[in-house]
Write a protein that holds these residues in place. Structure first.
Motif, short mmCIF file in Angstrom:
data_model
loop_
_atom_site.label_atom_id
_atom_site.label_comp_id
_atom_site.label_asym_id
_atom_site.label_seq_id
_atom_site.Cartn_x
_atom_site.Cartn_y
_atom_site.Cartn_z
N THR A 123 41.83 34.56 43.51
CA THR A 123 42.45 35.72 44.17
C THR A 123 43.95 35.54 44.41
O THR A 123 44.62 36.51 44.78
N LEU A 156 46.23 38.01 42.88
CA LEU A 156 46.55 39.30 43.51
C LEU A 156 47.97 39.31 44.09
O LEU A 156 48.47 40.35 44.49
N GLY A 214 46.01 44.78 49.65
CA GLY A 214 45.67 43.86 48.55
C GLY A 214 46.71 42.75 48.44
O GLY A 214 47.92 43.01 48.54
N HIS A 219 38.72 44.19 50.56
CA HIS A 219 40.14 44.40 50.87
C HIS A 219 41.06 43.70 49.88
O HIS A 219 42.28 43.72 50.04
N ASP A 220 40.50 43.04 48.84
CA ASP A 220 41.32 42.33 47.84
C ASP A 220 42.29 41.35 48.50
O ASP A 220 43.47 41.26 48.13
#
Ligand code: UVW
Length: 328
Positions: free
Chosen positions: A28, A31, A207, A246-247
């Motif tokens: 992640t 992101l 994000g 919610h990324d």
């Protein structure tokens, strides 16, 4: 108690395997793009820097938490006592180091001090690398568990995060929202409570954010290190799906494990570690000192900041100590 079948259904819903390619080892953190880093820089309005790092010393929280970890042992190898006497006392031993230092100290006034530290990388404020926790013999993105060798992790090690972790940080001060110095250790933090705290702080989760959760545990430890309670409030494992929705790029907390330590899923210890590190590829920051940040955010009402939290580039390590900084 949730069944392991239900846990596996959640695991497949939150999985990020393949999302950034089948060789991805950053999870992640992908992101956090250039626009996100630029956004995080816009959080710096006052020029204030707040350290979120605990002290690394013999008075740290290890001991009662995990018998396989100790507090740091810090040793001096050269110190002020060596200055005046080093040359006369140790030269002549035939020791190359002593000869070298003795000759340097002999020729003029310059002296120096040197030291060592011996510690588990998980001793105090830390990032868990994606290779820290796994199940079914697979790490994040399907890499085999055997890729972590006695020489270190050859996949998903912390040194993969060489660009550091720089993003918008958001503090969710659960303890303060509960009106408590320390959140009740028997009352895990649920996704709806995270929403309620964010609403109360007037903060939107975006994000690529790093969500930082204050339970008050580290403050309680610091105030009374001899009597501290290793058991702490933490995120209920269902918060993994909230982070996924919610990324969020990473999550950190002031407690030992981010998540609540109780057995909430049949046969699975630390289910949120399993879902986040292994299925989502989302790093955990643990034992962060959030006391000063909590005070600061409560006094100015601003719960967002630029987070600068670079790992040490320890080759093959499954975690790293660090001193994260919040810039406001
Ligand atoms: C374990 O103890 C396995 O993990 P952590 O230190 O990340 O809570």
């Amino acid at each position: 108690m949730t069944t392991i079948d239900e846990f596996r259904k959640v695991a497949s819903r939150v999985s990020n395997w393949g999302r950034w390619g089948d060789q991805d080892q950053l999870g992640t953190l992908n992101l956090i793009d250039e626009a996100k880093i630029a956004e995080s820089a816009s959080m710096v309005r006052q020029g204030r820097v707040i350290s979120l790092g605990a002290a690394f010393d013999a008075q740290g929280p290890q001991g009662r938490m995990a018998p396989f970890r100790t507090n740091p042992i810090h040793l001096m190898t050269i110190d002020g006592g060596d200055g005046p006497t080093y040359a006369e006392q140790v030269r002549g031993w035939g020791n190359a180091c002593a000869e070298m230092i003795g000759s340097v100290f002999d020729i003029g006034p310059m002296r120096f001090n040197d030291d060592y530290i011996m510690m588990p990388l998980q001793a105090a404020t830390q990032w868990d690398a994606l290779s820290h926790v796994y199940y079914d013999d697979l790490l994040y993105n399907g890499f085999p568990a055997s890729s972590v060798t006695s020489q270190g992790a050859t996949r998903c090690s912390i040194d993969q995060v060489s660009r550091g972790v720089v993003s918008r940080g958001v503090l969710l001060d659960v303890a303060r929202h509960r009106g408590a110095a320390t959140a009740d250790p028997d009352d895990p933090i649920t996704p709806s409570e995270l929403d309620a705290v964010a609403d109360a702080h007037g903060i939107e989760i975006r994000g690529g954010d790093v969500v930082v959760v204050r339970t008050g545990w580290y403050g309680a430890f610091n105030r009374s290190p001899r009597n501290y309670e290793a058991h702490s409030a933490g995120l209920h494992w269902s918060c993994a799906e909230w982070l996924h929705t919610h990324d969020v790029a990473a999550v950190a907390a002031d407690n030992p494990a981010v998540e609540h330590g109780g057995m909430h899923v049949d046969t699975v210890f630390l289910p949120m570690h399993c879902l986040c590190l292994r299925d989502m590829g989302l790093m955990f920051g643990e034992i962060w000192d959030l006391e000063a940040l909590g005070e600061d955010c409560a006094s100015d009402g601003v719960y967002e900041f630029q987070l600068v939290a670079p790992p040490l580039r320890v080759t093959g390590a499954v975690g790293t100590p660090l001193n994260p900084l919040a810039l406001k």
